[in-house]
Write a protein that holds these residues in place. Structure first.
Motif, PDB file in Angstrom:
ATOM      1  N   CYS C  43     -40.183 -35.148  -9.923  1.00  0.00           N
ATOM      2  CA  CYS C  43     -39.619 -34.988  -8.575  1.00  0.00           C
ATOM      3  C   CYS C  43     -38.236 -34.338  -8.628  1.00  0.00           C
ATOM      4  CB  CYS C  43     -39.488 -36.335  -7.883  1.00  0.00           C
ATOM      5  SG  CYS C  43     -41.046 -37.104  -7.502  1.00  0.00           S
ATOM      6  N   ALA C  47     -39.292 -30.544  -8.595  1.00  0.00           N
ATOM      7  CA  ALA C  47     -39.402 -30.272  -7.160  1.00  0.00           C
ATOM      8  C   ALA C  47     -38.072 -30.428  -6.423  1.00  0.00           C
ATOM      9  CB  ALA C  47     -40.458 -31.173  -6.542  1.00  0.00           C
ATOM     10  N   SER C 107     -35.210 -32.268   1.606  1.00  0.00           N
ATOM     11  CA  SER C 107     -35.361 -33.098   0.421  1.00  0.00           C
ATOM     12  C   SER C 107     -34.001 -33.549  -0.073  1.00  0.00           C
ATOM     13  CB  SER C 107     -36.109 -32.344  -0.664  1.00  0.00           C
ATOM     14  OG  SER C 107     -35.770 -30.986  -0.658  1.00  0.00           O
ATOM     15  N   TRP C 181     -43.167 -25.723  -7.518  1.00  0.00           N
ATOM     16  CA  TRP C 181     -42.200 -26.824  -7.402  1.00  0.00           C
ATOM     17  C   TRP C 181     -40.809 -26.349  -7.809  1.00  0.00           C
ATOM     18  CZ3 TRP C 181     -45.894 -30.800 -10.101  1.00  0.00           C
ATOM     19  CH2 TRP C 181     -46.718 -31.399  -9.129  1.00  0.00           C
ATOM     20  N   GLU C 188     -36.376 -23.592  -0.842  1.00  0.00           N
ATOM     21  CA  GLU C 188     -37.594 -24.048  -0.179  1.00  0.00           C
ATOM     22  C   GLU C 188     -38.029 -23.100   0.935  1.00  0.00           C
ATOM     23  OE1 GLU C 188     -37.479 -28.130   0.782  1.00  0.00           O
ATOM     24  OE2 GLU C 188     -39.218 -28.007   2.094  1.00  0.00           O
ATOM     25  N   LYS C 202     -44.402 -30.847  -1.772  1.00  0.00           N
ATOM     26  CA  LYS C 202     -43.477 -31.907  -2.168  1.00  0.00           C
ATOM     27  C   LYS C 202     -44.170 -33.269  -2.111  1.00  0.00           C
ATOM     28  CE  LYS C 202     -40.086 -30.803   0.591  1.00  0.00           C
ATOM     29  NZ  LYS C 202     -38.773 -30.924   1.250  1.00  0.00           N
TER      30      LYS C 202
END
Lengths: 284, 231, 574
Positions: C43, C47, C107, C181, C188, C202
């Motif tokens: 993560c 990402a 995010s 990712w 993004e 995501k």
């Protein structure tokens, strides 16, 4: 009036105003500087430990206030210069860095004071007869102090030159630099105000809660929730957020029990974070 | 002729990897106005940001009274005597008009602004109002007033006349003339040719980030300017 | 990579031979934490979002596994139900991710705070729901896995679990989804403008991380025999993040290294060095700020060197783009838009009928780039509508609009500088050609297309696949960005100052490329341009915008003769 209702009402008022006091430091740092300071709770914890150290040394309770201001202020200064300054306008990195800072402060506290909790004696142990009920005097004093600090800060920010300059810096940093405002120093100053407020709140809250290394975690979330619910950058935001979070907590805790109060707050905060992250009264 | 106050030579800079200003040179002496002209997107505002220190000069030098300042940060350049009125976000929207003007004045005195208020009475009428409620043109008046009244030896104005009514543009020209007479050196980025012709002593015309035409006003006629300004 | 993997497997299998039972048992526990930490690396390092409550998924699977084992004892069914416990944690994470990302799209810190709050909620539930979880004292007396409850068997079960997690991770990192990712962690918005649903991507990343934590948790229960709320608590969540960061969150093996090294050292040194945990916290801050690559960053050059031995495999032709291919017909009618209180577009109406090259010009703030933002769904209009062909696209999210055949190049190149040139080109090739399950196939990295061949012929630097895009010059970046826009083979191509910051030679070659593409693809190309010489060279029709509305349109001579246009460019005396 039913004394029980009066007591409960006073408890709600107490819950909301002390929460507002606890929020103020984060409201300054997150609301004005845009720094999501996850270590806010640990600054409150530091203040609370100042109260404990004062008591352990046999000094009067009030001596904890200057002690907390000095320690939290110095800490805030160092942190802003060393950690935060390179990270302005990088919210994600600030989150991680202050999260590391919170760990550091917590572990440091554990290493010095141990994992156990301490109690700080209430400086005004008696009760006061109010509207047919006896209410703890210190709680009433705390309500008054919280209200005074809140109003004082609000007025100071509205009319003082420094308040205006902070507003200028926050609103238009490029122009602030162009007119010669010492922006970097002002940011340090603002950050230190925030950590001092956290330390102050920590001292005042210390007699009413167990003072332990993990106490900051609860506060940072609660205060962050207040700002998320209320919205950033306005006094109305702080008040409405504190009213929702503190009010819910007090009312549900009184009606059912403290666990449900905590759960309700978590659920409401998650819903706000998810559905209305700009809060009720966000600055446009 | 007096020696130049602000000199920039071979300045290169831009955003990310893109050079927007390429080897532009110029100078301005006390009591003179250098007008920077050119179509939009040719690098005029970027040049101002390089001079004021918002963007780093990749190459070239900037000198104030012979001292190199290209490595200084923005507040330091202001402290050395350069005032700046940006093209975008020219005022503090969250502050009242009064606070916008007196923010950096220790006495919060409005007396130095009497001349400006006489020409722009709207500012005097809106003193307590948030600057964010002003129109685009009114913000430009407020910004110009703030910048000129700082009384510094060098002033950079980025499109001061944008959105301003002609009548007030004339007032602006008059105020700029007053500063010139007091010995201030000004660099003014402009789109409005008629305004530029009123105030300029020298022209610097940019296209594609480079200087395409430079010289005193008397030697450059309108037709030569129009070649670089019109579509 | 193969050499590293083989060495790693051998090491893990042989390790217990040299260790005492107690050490092997401890190592087994750390392997389970490593599985969860690998999810954090996925993560955070890939990402680009940081989950702060990962123990929630570890704990959920542990409780589910514990309840299952207590309920079924040594029935063989536990081997079916335990994986289900892990999968439940993964599904929960995926569901949370989908809900939160779809709503917020961001995010940043807020996502982290939501995960933190959720994990506290989970901890509180685990503590208070006595009937099910055993409350504060936890689930006690959980039987071990049938037939696998001695120390060395436990070790091999944990090791297998970790190897499964790492293999899954290696596969995902190598697959297109792994490239996407990394791309979306960097930009993004740009990934969305290649037609990918970034929120779903995501959510998948978060789901996989939940699954990894779940695998760890599901095996934790039988091995420890006890599951307390601490397993879902804040302390473990915090430790997992530290381990991932210190080990190195960007690499697949970093988090594992972090868990084994920091975790093991902590067990050894916590009691001997009083300030050990303080040192670790300080070390964490230092790593995050100064050495974001962590410990694994030290050995990364070795890994890269080993990767150099990889064989190159033959290219595969990419399938044709999905959807319609005829040139776009674009109609804006009466569109208005605002940002804050500033009016950006003011009843703008214009029609662009492809094929052809069209230029938009106008002074600063005229609404040129805003018009592009409107067309790609990033600026929501307050009124009016936008038609692509005859279908309304107003209000659609960017990735859906892109899927209908819109491509875009930004003024300042927005290539993915952390990725290689080849990966940048791949993302463009996958755009509107691959979706869903296909993004899991590493084979897609070998795609090529006739357009790519032509671009490489014109710009040989595009063939230097392994080079990081950050090493490219400004001119090369502009070309790469344009190449990526062309590779998607859109029907409507939006170019925002394609020649900004280019030298005259570079400009000439880019202009030539645009004209070639216009002829070859027979599409509508809309160019925002300031340089009038370029406008003259490129445009068949010019649109002049001012104050968010159309001021004039026509060929270059019409525009030059227009009195309003002259006034805009020279200023008036009124």
């Amino acid at each position: 009036m039913d004394p029980l209702i009066v007591t409960q009402a006073l408890n709600v008022v107490y819950g909301v105003t002390t929460l507002a006091l606890l929020v103020l430091g984060l409201a300054v740092i997150f609301g004005l500087l845009g720094v999501l300071n996850i270590a806010h709770g640990e600054f409150i914890m530091t203040g609370a430990y100042c109260a404990y150290v004062t008591q352990a040394n046999g000094w009067p309770f009030l001596a904890a206030l200057p002690l907390a201001l000095i320690i939290c202020g110095a800490l805030g200064f160092v942190v802003e210069r060393g950690l935060i300054r390179p990270l302005y306008a990088r919210p994600f990195d600030t989150l991680v860095a202050t999260w590391g800072l919170s760990l550091l402060l917590r572990k440091l506290t554990e290493a010095i004071f141990g994992m156990g909790f301490y109690n700080v004696d209430v400086p005004l142990p008696g009760t006061v007869a109010l509207l047919g009920t006896d209410y703890p005097a210190y709680r009433l004093v705390l309500i008054a102090i919280s209200g005074a600090v809140l109003i004082g800060l609000f007025v100071w920010f509205r009319i003082s030159r420094t308040g205006t300059r902070i507003k200028a810096m926050v609103g238009n940093r490029e122009l602030a630099e162009a007119v010669g405002l010492p922006v970097r120093r002002l940011a340090t100053y603002t950050f230190v105000i925030g950590t001092c407020l956290a330390g102050l709140a920590g001292v005042l809250i210390a007699p009413l809660v167990p003072v332990q290394p993990f106490m900051g975690l609860d506060y940072v979330l609660k205060t962050f929730f207040v700002l998320v619910v209320g919205g950033l950058g306005t006094v109305m935001g702080v008040l409405s957020g504190a009213a929702v979070i503190g009010g819910l907590d007090s009312v549900v805790s009184a009606a059912i029990d403290a666990t449900y109060g905590y759960l309700t707050v978590l659920v409401v905060a998650i819903l706000f974070l998810w559905l209305k992250p700009r809060g009720l009264f966000a600055r446009s | 002729m007096s020696p130049p106050r602000l000199t920039f030579a071979g300045v290169v800079g831009g955003y990310g990897t893109a050079a927007v200003v390429r080897e532009v040179s110029g100078q301005v002496a006390p009591g003179e106005v250098l007008c920077v002209l050119g179509r939009n997107g040719t690098g005029k505002t970027t040049l101002m940001k390089l001079l004021m220190g918002y963007l780093p000069c990749w190459q070239g030098s900037v000198q104030l009274d012979g001292t190199a300042i290209e490595a200084l940060a923005t507040p330091a350049r202001h402290a050395l005597g350069i005032s700046y009125c940006p093209q975008e976000r020219p005022v503090f929207d969250d502050l009242s008009v009064r606070d916008n003007l007196t923010l950096m004045r220790p006495d919060r005195d409005l007396a130095p602004f009497a001349d400006y208020f006489a020409r722009f009475p709207i500012l005097a009428r809106r003193l307590e109002q948030h600057a964010g409620t002003l129109s685009g043109g009114e913000k430009k008046l407020l910004s110009l007033t703030r910048g000129l009244a700082e009384g510094q030896p060098v002033i950079l104005l980025d499109e001061p006349s944008e959105g301003v009514q002609w009548e007030n543009i004339l007032h602006m020209a008059a105020l700029i003339e007053e500063r010139k007479a007091a010995g201030t050196a000004l660099i003014v980025v402009e789109q409005n040719l008629a305004f530029a012709e009123r105030i300029a002593d020298h022209y610097l015309v940019m296209d594609q980030g480079r200087t395409v035409l430079v010289g005193p006003r008397g030697e450059i006629d309108r037709a030569r300017l129009l070649v670089h300004l019109q579509v | 990579m193969r050499v590293v993997s083989a060495a790693l497997v051998a090491l893990i299998l042989l390790l217990p031979l040299g260790l005492s039972d107690y050490r092997a048992y401890q190592l087994a526990l750390y392997f389970l934490y490593a599985a969860a930490a690998t999810g954090i690396g996925l993560c955070w390092g890939r990402a680009g979002f940081l989950p702060l409550g990962q123990a929630m998924f570890f704990g959920l699977a542990a409780y589910l596994a514990g309840l299952t084992l207590i309920w079924l004892g040594d029935s063989i069914w536990v081997f079916v139900l335990l994986p289900l416990a892990a999968a439940t944690a993964g599904l929960l994470a995926y569901g949370i991710g989908l809900l939160v990302f779809r709503r917020q799209g961001e995010s940043g810190p807020y996502f982290s705070m939501i995960t933190l709050a959720l994990s506290l909620l989970a901890f509180q539930l685990a503590t208070s729901w006595n009937d099910v979880t055993g409350g504060f004292n936890g689930l006690k007396g959980i039987p071990g896995l049938p037939g696998l409850d001695d120390f060395s068997a436990a070790y091999y079960v944990s090791a297998t679990a970790l190897l499964i997690v790492l293999s899954l991770g290696a596969w995902l990192y190598a697959a297109p989804v792994g490239v996407l990712w990394r791309a979306l962690a960097q930009n993004e918005r740009r990934v969305a403008l290649f037609g990918f649903n970034t929120n779903a991507l995501k959510a998948v990343a978060f789901g996989v991380s939940g699954l990894f934590a779940g695998i760890g948790g599901a095996i934790y229960a039988p091995q420890q025999g006890l599951v307390t709320p601490q397993v879902a608590g804040f302390g473990l969540s915090a430790d997992l993040v530290i381990w991932a960061a210190v080990g190195g969150r960007f690499g697949l093996l970093g988090p594992t290294l972090g868990v084994l090294l920091v975790g093991a050292l902590t067990t050894e040194l916590r009691d001997r060095i009083g300030f050990w945990e303080v040192l670790m916290a300080g070390f964490f801050i230092l790593v995050v700020l100064a050495f974001p690559r962590g410990l694994i960053g030290v050995i990364a050059p070795l890994v890269r060197w080993l990767e150099g031995w990889q064989r190159t495999r033959p290219a595969v032709p990419a399938p044709p783009r999905r959807g319609a291919t005829e040139p776009a017909q674009l109609t804006l009618s009466d569109v208005s838009a605002e940002i804050g209180e500033v009016k950006i577009l003011d009843h703008l109406s214009l029609r662009i009928a492809g094929p052809g090259i069209f230029c938009i010009i106008g002074p600063n703030g005229a609404g040129k780039t805003s018009t592009f933002n409107l067309l790609t769904g990033e600026l929501a209009p307050r009124g009016g509508c936008v038609l692509l062909d005859d279908a309304e696209i107003t209000g659609l999210p960017p990735h859906r609009i892109i899927a209908r055949g819109v491509g875009r190049k930004f003024q300042i190149p927005t290539i993915f500088t952390d990725l290689t040139v080849a990966e940048n080109l791949c993302i463009a090739l996958w755009s509107c050609r691959a979706a869903g399950i296909e993004l899991l196939m590493p084979r897609l990295k070998r795609w090529t297309s006739p357009m790519l061949d032509e671009l490489v012929r014109r710009y040989p630097f595009l063939a230097a696949g392994r080079r990081r895009a950050a090493e490219l010059s400004h001119g090369q970046r502009q070309v790469l960005e344009l190449a990526m826009a062309l590779l998607t083979e859109p029907r409507l191509l939006l170019l925002d100052e394609p020649c900004a910051g280019l030298s005259p030679e570079e400009t000439a070659s880019v202009i030539d490329l645009i004209r070639w593409a216009g002829r070859k693809l027979q599409i509508a190309i809309v160019v925002i341009e300031h340089d009038m010489t370029l406008v003259k060279e490129l445009a068949e029709t010019i649109y002049v915008l001012q104050n968010g509305a159309l001021l004039a349109q026509g060929d270059i001579d019409t525009i030059r003769a227009n009195a309003d246009v002259r006034a805009v460019y020279v200023g008036g005396e009124k």
